[in-house]
Design a protein around this motif. Structure first.
Motif, PDB file in Angstrom:
ATOM      1  N   LYS A 108      -4.356  -7.290  -1.756  1.00  0.00           N
ATOM      2  CA  LYS A 108      -2.914  -7.366  -1.511  1.00  0.00           C
ATOM      3  C   LYS A 108      -2.389  -6.055  -0.953  1.00  0.00           C
ATOM      4  CE  LYS A 108       1.572  -8.458  -3.528  1.00  0.00           C
ATOM      5  NZ  LYS A 108       2.317  -8.953  -4.705  1.00  0.00           N
ATOM      6  N   ALA A 109      -2.841  -4.934  -1.503  1.00  0.00           N
ATOM      7  CA  ALA A 109      -2.385  -3.633  -1.018  1.00  0.00           C
ATOM      8  C   ALA A 109      -2.784  -3.423   0.444  1.00  0.00           C
ATOM      9  CB  ALA A 109      -2.951  -2.522  -1.895  1.00  0.00           C
ATOM     10  N   GLU A 152       3.798 -10.753   3.492  1.00  0.00           N
ATOM     11  CA  GLU A 152       4.055  -9.342   3.209  1.00  0.00           C
ATOM     12  C   GLU A 152       4.842  -8.717   4.352  1.00  0.00           C
ATOM     13  OE1 GLU A 152       3.624  -8.281   0.364  1.00  0.00           O
ATOM     14  OE2 GLU A 152       2.140  -9.646  -0.473  1.00  0.00           O
ATOM     15  N   MET A 195      -8.118   0.301  -2.689  1.00  0.00           N
ATOM     16  CA  MET A 195      -7.002  -0.639  -2.639  1.00  0.00           C
ATOM     17  C   MET A 195      -7.503  -2.063  -2.859  1.00  0.00           C
ATOM     18  SD  MET A 195      -4.543   0.455   0.522  1.00  0.00           S
ATOM     19  CE  MET A 195      -3.966   2.132   0.730  1.00  0.00           C
ATOM     20  N   ASP A 196      -6.686  -2.879  -3.522  1.00  0.00           N
ATOM     21  CA  ASP A 196      -7.040  -4.283  -3.631  1.00  0.00           C
ATOM     22  C   ASP A 196      -6.597  -5.017  -2.366  1.00  0.00           C
ATOM     23  OD1 ASP A 196      -4.287  -4.694  -3.849  1.00  0.00           O
ATOM     24  OD2 ASP A 196      -4.341  -5.068  -5.997  1.00  0.00           O
ATOM     25  N   ILE A 220      -0.446  -5.379   2.671  1.00  0.00           N
ATOM     26  CA  ILE A 220       0.855  -4.712   2.781  1.00  0.00           C
ATOM     27  C   ILE A 220       0.778  -3.566   3.786  1.00  0.00           C
ATOM     28  CG2 ILE A 220       2.519  -3.287   1.532  1.00  0.00           C
ATOM     29  CD1 ILE A 220       1.915  -5.013  -0.956  1.00  0.00           C
ATOM     30  N   GLU A 221      -0.322  -2.809   3.747  1.00  0.00           N
ATOM     31  CA  GLU A 221      -0.457  -1.681   4.676  1.00  0.00           C
ATOM     32  C   GLU A 221      -0.581  -2.155   6.119  1.00  0.00           C
ATOM     33  OE1 GLU A 221       0.083   1.537   3.950  1.00  0.00           O
ATOM     34  OE2 GLU A 221       0.691   0.551   2.097  1.00  0.00           O
TER      35      GLU A 221
END
Length: 234
Positions: free
Chosen positions: A4-5, A34, A1-2, A8-9
């Motif tokens: 940003k991902a 986010e 995952m980057d 979000i998580e």
């Protein structure tokens, strides 16, 4: 995952702690934003909350996305604050203020029964200080204040550049009308002693050491979500 991902998580996991009817402190920064976006979806589906923002930027995003907002004067006691951090140590002491909202973030956190920090794994450190410590200062007597910060930090064995934060070629100004000095101390062995020393400087409005405020940290990494509780330093 980057990155940003991962943010979000972490934000998605924190949303699980938000209950119907909560008075919610809402933080500032990319990870907090986010969370706001995910919260807005829940609100649209019927979740009842009232938010208090830690910055004008967060306030604008919440209103744009339809999250009901109040002020800390109207709602002085909050159930939960969810915010990001620039660094998190094993005690869940934090460095915050990379986005320039540290004063309001700390006021909102103090007004909350609980604080949950959301971050990606890169923010977890053994010792605070690799990230420059933001110090919010009064405009008046700036040079004198910076010299006193230098003296106080040196008395604790800390040294490093003190840099006035600049944005778009001008001094960065906080929502409260103050300036920010970023202090690159490196490792901070005694965060509590530094906190006291900085508060003794009259020109210091607040600093970005958040000690004893976070109850939980939700950290997203390549192996999933990790929930961190404070480790007792004693």
């Amino acid at each position: 995952m980057d990155a940003k991902a991962l943010k979000i998580e972490a934000a998605r996991a924190a949303l699980g702690y938000v209950e119907d009817g909560m008075r919610l402190g809402i933080g500032t920064g990319s990870t907090a934003e986010e969370f706001v976006r995910l919260l807005a979806v829940r609100v649209e589906k019927g979740l009842k909350v009232i938010g208090v923002s830690t910055s004008e930027r967060t306030e604008a995003l919440c209103r744009e996305l339809g999250v009901p907002m109040s002020t800390l004067d109207e709602t002085p006691e909050l159930d939960l604050t969810i915010d990001g951090a620039d660094e998190i140590d094993p005690e869940l002491s934090l460095i915050k203020g990379g986005g320039g909202a540290l004063l309001r973030e700390k006021i909102v956190a103090f007004a909350s029964a609980r604080m949950i920090v959301i971050a990606d794994k890169s923010k977890v450190v053994k010792h605070l200080g690799a990230f420059a410590l933001p110090i919010e200062v009064n405009r008046f007597g700036l040079k004198a204040t910076m010299e006193e910060i230098r003296r106080e930090s040196e008395s604790l064995g800390l040294s490093g550049p003190l840099v006035l934060r600049i944005k778009d070629g001008h001094p960065f100004v906080t929502d409260g009308g103050h300036l920010i000095v970023d202090a690159s101390f490196g490792r901070i062995p005694d965060t509590r002693a530094l906190s006291r020393a900085l508060h003794d400087v009259p020109g210091v409005v607040e600093h970005g050491l958040f000690i004893g405020l976070a109850d939980l940290a939700i950290v997203a990494g390549s192996n999933g979500i990790e929930t961190l509780h404070p480790v007792d330093a004693s």
